[in-house]
Design a protein around this motif. Structure first.
Motif: not given
Length: 281
Positions: A130-157
């Protein structure tokens, strides 16, 4: 992980009718056909879309950039005109992007939106040229509680999709994306069937995110110059993520677009990308 189309929102910017479009396909390493659209001339710029989006959804942004770049947008595997060879693996999506970059001439600038940004970062860390790269709001989560919610959402999905309840899986995802009262109208619209056909790819986006934490060690392997962008009106957790991603990148820089949300307006984003990729930002 959302897109304007996924949210059932109309794009305010229409594709430029004078912007010529060429369609084609490339073969990924595992033989999967990956469909793409190309607009304009100039240095190659590849657009990587987020959840439920296809090359067609990138048309407004691509058209705005086509006067300066040869813009290539593509259907990620499982979407639009692209194939979907099983079993899915993030590495296969990296190979898909590699095939697109090879088609572009062997190296390219890349912009990824939402989960497409996370995929682009992983591809850069894997050594994609890649010559250069730009990204807009990659949806990682810094908060542990938010990651738990994301994991639960993924399991349900995953459970809903395993039982072929695509509509319910789509509704689960969009409930976190849409304003209250919008979901019912979208479900009754012709767009619902199109989105339902892409519902299985939502687990692909979750796979790209891994456990949803910012992959700081992996990001340190990215050698390209990277602009990490957020919207000034986005939730605080998304802006915290963008700062964390930017700080983890050896050559990262942070940019905020005043008044923008996760559903960034193409006419606001385009000049920022043009300035960055042209080396003027």
């Amino acid at each position: 992980m959302s897109s304007r189309r996924a949210a059932g929102l109309p794009c305010m910017e229409k594709p430029n009718p004078t912007s010529s479009r060429t369609r084609g396909t490339v073969k990924s390493q595992d033989g999967t056909a990956i469909a793409y659209e190309r607009r304009g001339d100039g240095p190659p710029l590849v657009l990587v879309s987020g959840a439920l989006a296809t090359a067609a959804d990138e048309a407004p942004l691509a058209s705005l950039l086509a006067h300066r770049f040869r813009v290539i947008s593509y259907d990620r595997r499982g979407r639009g005109g692209s194939g979907d060879t099983a079993p899915y693996a993030v590495e296969r999506e990296v190979e898909d992007l590699a095939a697109i970059v090879e088609e572009a001439g062997g190296s390219a600038s890349v912009h990824g939106t939402s989960s497409g940004g996370a995929l682009a970062l992983e591809a850069a860390a894997a050594g994609l040229p890649m010559v250069q790269l730009s990204v807009y709001e990659p949806p990682f989560v810094t908060d542990p509680a938010g990651r738990e919610a994301t994991a639960a959402h993924r399991s349900r999905l995953e459970d809903l999709l395993a039982r072929d309840r695509r509509g319910d899986a789509l509704e689960l995802f969009l409930a976190d994306v849409l304003a209250p009262g919008v979901l019912g109208g979208l479900r009754r619209s012709p767009l619902w069937a199109e989105l339902e056909a892409l519902a299985h790819t939502l687990v692909y986006d979750h796979a790209v995110l891994g456990d949803a934490r910012v992959p700081a060690e992996r990001l340190r392997e990215v050698t390209a110059r990277v602009m990490v962008v957020d919207g000034g009106a986005s939730p605080s957790w998304q802006r915290e993520t963008v700062r964390a991603v930017s700080e983890a990148l050896p050559r990262g820089r942070h940019r905020t677009l005043t008044g923008q949300t996760h559903e960034v307006a193409p006419h606001v984003l385009a000049p920022v990308l043009e300035g960055f990729f042209a080396g003027a930002a």
